[in-house]
Write a protein that holds these residues in place. Sequence first.
Motif, mmCIF file in Angstrom:
data_model
loop_
_atom_site.group_PDB
_atom_site.id
_atom_site.type_symbol
_atom_site.label_atom_id
_atom_site.label_comp_id
_atom_site.label_asym_id
_atom_site.label_seq_id
_atom_site.Cartn_x
_atom_site.Cartn_y
_atom_site.Cartn_z
ATOM 1 N N SER A 14 0.916 -1.286 -0.145
ATOM 2 C CA SER A 14 0.113 -0.094 -0.018
ATOM 3 C C SER A 14 0.927 1.302 -0.008
ATOM 4 C CB SER A 14 -1.030 0.069 1.210
ATOM 5 O OG SER A 14 -0.037 0.415 2.292
ATOM 6 N N GLY A 15 0.316 2.315 -0.193
ATOM 7 C CA GLY A 15 1.013 3.650 0.098
ATOM 8 C C GLY A 15 1.549 3.928 1.450
ATOM 9 N N SER A 16 1.172 3.392 2.249
ATOM 10 C CA SER A 16 1.557 3.453 3.615
ATOM 11 C C SER A 16 2.439 2.422 4.291
ATOM 12 C CB SER A 16 0.427 3.830 4.583
ATOM 13 O OG SER A 16 -0.407 2.666 4.604
ATOM 14 N N GLY A 17 2.543 1.279 3.846
ATOM 15 C CA GLY A 17 3.274 0.070 4.333
ATOM 16 C C GLY A 17 3.326 -0.914 3.509
ATOM 17 N N VAL A 18 4.287 -1.765 3.641
ATOM 18 C CA VAL A 18 4.326 -3.212 2.952
ATOM 19 C C VAL A 18 4.456 -4.335 4.032
ATOM 20 C CG1 VAL A 18 5.481 -2.472 0.939
ATOM 21 C CG2 VAL A 18 6.993 -2.988 2.887
ATOM 22 N N SER A 19 3.942 -5.352 3.748
ATOM 23 C CA SER A 19 3.889 -6.725 4.621
ATOM 24 C C SER A 19 4.412 -7.967 4.053
ATOM 25 C CB SER A 19 2.658 -6.900 5.414
ATOM 26 O OG SER A 19 1.640 -7.196 4.138
ATOM 27 N N LEU A 20 4.897 -8.855 4.706
ATOM 28 C CA LEU A 20 5.303 -10.382 4.133
ATOM 29 C C LEU A 20 4.925 -11.214 5.147
ATOM 30 C CD1 LEU A 20 7.378 -11.808 2.208
ATOM 31 C CD2 LEU A 20 9.076 -11.488 4.024
ATOM 32 N N LEU A 21 4.166 -12.450 4.590
ATOM 33 C CA LEU A 21 3.792 -13.306 5.178
ATOM 34 C C LEU A 21 4.172 -14.802 4.320
ATOM 35 C CD1 LEU A 21 -0.207 -12.476 4.927
ATOM 36 C CD2 LEU A 21 1.710 -11.692 6.506
ATOM 37 N N ARG A 22 4.161 -15.769 5.214
ATOM 38 C CA ARG A 22 4.469 -17.168 4.620
ATOM 39 C C ARG A 22 3.267 -17.850 4.843
ATOM 40 N NH1 ARG A 22 8.875 -19.144 7.826
ATOM 41 N NH2 ARG A 22 7.102 -19.969 9.205
ATOM 42 N N VAL A 23 2.716 -18.555 3.916
ATOM 43 C CA VAL A 23 1.475 -19.481 4.142
ATOM 44 C C VAL A 23 1.923 -20.623 3.653
ATOM 45 C CG1 VAL A 23 0.045 -17.272 3.381
ATOM 46 C CG2 VAL A 23 0.729 -18.734 1.455
ATOM 47 N N SER A 24 1.205 -21.666 4.112
ATOM 48 C CA SER A 24 1.593 -23.025 4.163
ATOM 49 C C SER A 24 0.042 -23.698 4.002
ATOM 50 C CB SER A 24 2.173 -23.655 5.341
ATOM 51 O OG SER A 24 3.405 -23.116 5.600
ATOM 52 N N ARG A 25 -0.026 -24.333 2.879
ATOM 53 C CA ARG A 25 -1.265 -25.164 2.532
ATOM 54 C C ARG A 25 -1.338 -26.649 3.257
ATOM 55 N NH1 ARG A 25 -3.391 -24.813 -3.415
ATOM 56 N NH2 ARG A 25 -5.231 -25.399 -2.384
ATOM 57 N N TRP A 26 -0.172 -27.144 3.560
ATOM 58 C CA TRP A 26 -0.250 -28.548 4.096
ATOM 59 C C TRP A 26 0.272 -28.759 5.486
ATOM 60 C CZ3 TRP A 26 -3.439 -29.935 0.624
ATOM 61 C CH2 TRP A 26 -3.241 -29.738 -0.675
ATOM 62 N N THR A 27 1.409 -28.041 5.735
ATOM 63 C CA THR A 27 2.017 -28.309 7.103
ATOM 64 C C THR A 27 2.368 -27.139 7.798
ATOM 65 O OG1 THR A 27 4.341 -28.516 6.179
ATOM 66 C CG2 THR A 27 3.015 -30.725 6.198
ATOM 67 N N GLY A 28 2.376 -27.089 9.011
ATOM 68 C CA GLY A 28 2.802 -25.837 9.826
ATOM 69 C C GLY A 28 1.665 -25.210 9.814
ATOM 70 N N GLU A 29 2.017 -23.936 10.653
ATOM 71 C CA GLU A 29 0.949 -22.673 10.897
ATOM 72 C C GLU A 29 0.483 -22.375 9.092
ATOM 73 O OE1 GLU A 29 -0.339 -21.174 13.328
ATOM 74 O OE2 GLU A 29 0.608 -22.650 14.548
ATOM 75 N N PRO A 30 -0.769 -22.177 9.083
ATOM 76 C CA PRO A 30 -1.284 -21.695 7.875
ATOM 77 C C PRO A 30 -0.805 -20.375 7.187
ATOM 78 C CG PRO A 30 -3.072 -22.648 9.204
ATOM 79 C CD PRO A 30 -1.744 -22.561 10.021
ATOM 80 N N VAL A 31 -0.698 -19.304 8.230
ATOM 81 C CA VAL A 31 -0.241 -17.891 7.966
ATOM 82 C C VAL A 31 0.857 -17.714 9.197
ATOM 83 C CG1 VAL A 31 -0.545 -15.689 7.532
ATOM 84 C CG2 VAL A 31 -2.374 -17.405 7.119
ATOM 85 N N THR A 32 1.974 -17.223 8.761
ATOM 86 C CA THR A 32 3.105 -16.837 9.519
ATOM 87 C C THR A 32 3.423 -15.342 9.220
ATOM 88 O OG1 THR A 32 4.071 -18.794 9.887
ATOM 89 C CG2 THR A 32 5.296 -16.982 10.652
ATOM 90 N N VAL A 33 3.360 -14.185 9.949
ATOM 91 C CA VAL A 33 3.807 -13.155 9.572
ATOM 92 C C VAL A 33 5.287 -12.697 9.897
ATOM 93 C CG1 VAL A 33 3.566 -10.555 10.094
ATOM 94 C CG2 VAL A 33 1.501 -12.132 10.440
ATOM 95 N N LEU A 34 5.768 -12.395 8.691
ATOM 96 C CA LEU A 34 7.312 -12.433 8.732
ATOM 97 C C LEU A 34 7.840 -11.034 9.075
ATOM 98 C CD1 LEU A 34 8.399 -14.773 5.738
ATOM 99 C CD2 LEU A 34 8.044 -15.294 8.251
#
Length: 284
Positions: A14-34
């Motif tokens: 966005s114009g005010s920030g950026v974000s990075l996620l790791r998503v996992s469809r099969w194992t581990g946490e479904p969404v991890t905020v990096l």
Amino acid sequence: MRRSFGQSLRIGVSGSGVSLLRVSRWTGEPVTVLAEQAIAPSGEHPFDAIANALRALLGEHAGANTLGGWPTSIVLADDLARMWRVTPPPGAARLADIEAAAGFRFQSLYGEAATAWQISADWSATQPFFAAAVPRALLAVLRVVAQEFKLRVVGIEPHFVSAWNRWRRGIKPGAWFGLVHDNLLTLAAIEPDGKGIRAIRVLPLPGAQGADQYWLSQTLTREALLLDMAAPESLQVCGAAPAAWSKPPANAACIACAALDHAQQAPAGEMSAMVLLARGGSLA
């Protein structure tokens, strides 16, 4: 950062920030905020500011453990893009005809030529369709940064498009679709036959608990009148929708609302607007 099977990255911009996620469809946490990175406003070079923030963000996770080869989806805040309805000209027979119609409609609505924008659409020569445009300069800086970190970009989409593509097949007959993000409701009025979108409206949510069932029902009814349509039987919504919307209707005048991503609502309140943007239409 070692990649496991079924994992990918999602980047919110966005114009005010950026974000990075790791998503996992099969194992581990479904969404991890990096990581998240705020952006200092830059009126003269806004896209350069976005690129620099992305470099800082990705640099935290590159280093010796490269991100090279990670499949990456980029979700853009809707205010970085433009979306509009296009009616194909009579007798249109070639893709060039409807591309020209989209460009002329863009110029009519926004007062500038479409040459500086990359236009994508579900092109049709026989019925109206929606188009979306993203600045070519923004796409260029995103691709440069992706190349620097050797990311494998699999898609760049506005937030609404990402969510619509994720949920469109789950929209029930008689329902409209909504995306709630950062105190805005992006509303898609669905054609009565369910085969397309009649209009897209972006509506601010009232503050101080004003976005209740009554407000939602009145808003949907008003938009239907403006479009010369019947009010929807229900609204199916994704994103950070107020919890009150999904409660049983208080009376017969209220329009029912159902959360499409109900299973994701619990953690959503703990996530920032930038994280929710990156999550977009993710299956995780």
